[in-house]
Motif scaffolding. Structure first.
Motif, short mmCIF file in Angstrom:
data_model
loop_
_atom_site.label_atom_id
_atom_site.label_comp_id
_atom_site.label_asym_id
_atom_site.label_seq_id
_atom_site.Cartn_x
_atom_site.Cartn_y
_atom_site.Cartn_z
N ASP A 6 0.84 -1.19 0.00
CA ASP A 6 0.00 0.00 0.00
C ASP A 6 0.88 1.25 0.00
O ASP A 6 2.07 1.19 0.30
N ARG A 172 -4.21 4.14 -1.45
CA ARG A 172 -4.11 3.26 -2.61
C ARG A 172 -3.41 1.96 -2.22
O ARG A 172 -2.36 1.97 -1.58
N ARG A 174 -1.79 -1.51 -3.78
CA ARG A 174 -1.32 -2.16 -5.00
C ARG A 174 -1.80 -3.60 -5.00
O ARG A 174 -1.47 -4.37 -4.11
N ARG A 184 -3.35 -0.17 -8.80
CA ARG A 184 -3.56 0.53 -7.54
C ARG A 184 -5.03 0.90 -7.41
O ARG A 184 -5.57 1.67 -8.19
N PRO A 186 -8.20 2.14 -4.53
CA PRO A 186 -8.42 2.67 -3.18
C PRO A 186 -8.76 1.52 -2.23
O PRO A 186 -9.42 0.55 -2.61
#
Length: 256
Positions: A6, A172, A174, A184, A186
């Motif tokens: 993240d 975000r 990944r 990516r 949210p």
């Protein structure tokens, strides 16, 4: 979809998250024999969470076949040993396969370090264990007759994910989408999609026609842990640590 990282740096080293991972892997190697059939079977049978043992509704002596080890047939037998009352916690540190422990470790690292950063180390550990126990109780409520042992940190990690949704919904994450995509998203999208998939997977278990013995994934433990994480996140949040994180974040925005 598999979250792999993240965009959410921590202010402090996630000592407790690392500690939980070390203990989990130590148990895997030294108690469960790194997945060797016999020590794995013993650990799962003796220390796994069995709903029917806690509820008293599974017949004593009932055996659940586990397969064969050499020329021996292995089975877990329902008992009433005192240690059974500790299995909601002990089972959190047990796993059933390499894929199980690797997947759980990845989820714990991605989401746990930031939750610890906003709770503090002690609160994080209590939160982790508490949501794991609540997850086990959710599984017990759905299937109180089950003689099948369940193991894994998934319920506790689901609690961490629920807390992450409350604390960092816009961060975000990944996410790896097989076979080659890394995108990516949210956090709210990743976590709500995951939660929805668990609910959908668990709906058939609510049917009275699905009460036969099953060794499937305890998805209602995931649901229960996640909901507990959402509800308890603010209670366990350390306001001073959150204030520091926001101050650092605001400073980066000003200087960027």
């Amino acid at each position: 979809m598999f979250p792999v990282a993240d965009d959410n740096p921590t202010l402090r080293t996630p000592v407790m998250t690392l500690g939980v991972l070390v203990i989990t892997w130590a148990v895997w190697f030294f108690v469960q024999g790194a997945g060797s059939p016999y020590p794995l079977a013993i650990s799962v049978c003796n220390l796994g969470f069995v709903p029917g043992e806690i509820s008293g509704q599974a017949p004593l002596g009932l055996g659940v076949p586990l397969g064969r080890f050499g020329d021996q047939a292995l089975a877990c037998v329902v008992d009433n040993e005192p240690i059974n009352w500790l299995t909601p916690i002990l089972s959190i540190f047990l796993h059933g396969s390499w894929g199980h422990i690797i997947g759980n470790s990845l989820y714990l690292w991605v989401f746990g370090n930031n939750v610890e950063d906003s709770m503090g180390r002690g609160r994080f550990l209590v939160f982790y264990l508490l949501t794991g126990v609540i997850a086990a109780m959710a599984h017990l409520a759905i299937d109180p007759l089950s003689p099948v042992p369940t193991v894994g940190a998934s319920g506790a990690i689901s609690g961490i994910m629920g807390a992450y949704l409350v604390m960092y919904p816009r961060v975000r994450v990944r996410t790896y989408i097989p076979p080659i995509f890394l995108i990516r998203f949210p956090a709210w999208a990743v976590l709500i999609l995951w939660f929805g998939s668990q609910v959908l997977a668990g709906l058939p278990e609510l049917s009275p026609l699905r009460r036969e013995i099953s060794g499937g994934v305890a998805v209602w433990a995931h649901v229960g842990g996640f909901v507990a994480g959402v509800l308890l996140a603010k209670l366990f949040e350390n306001t001073e640590l959150v204030r520091r994180r926001r101050a650092v974040s605001d400073a980066k925005v000003v200087w960027s």
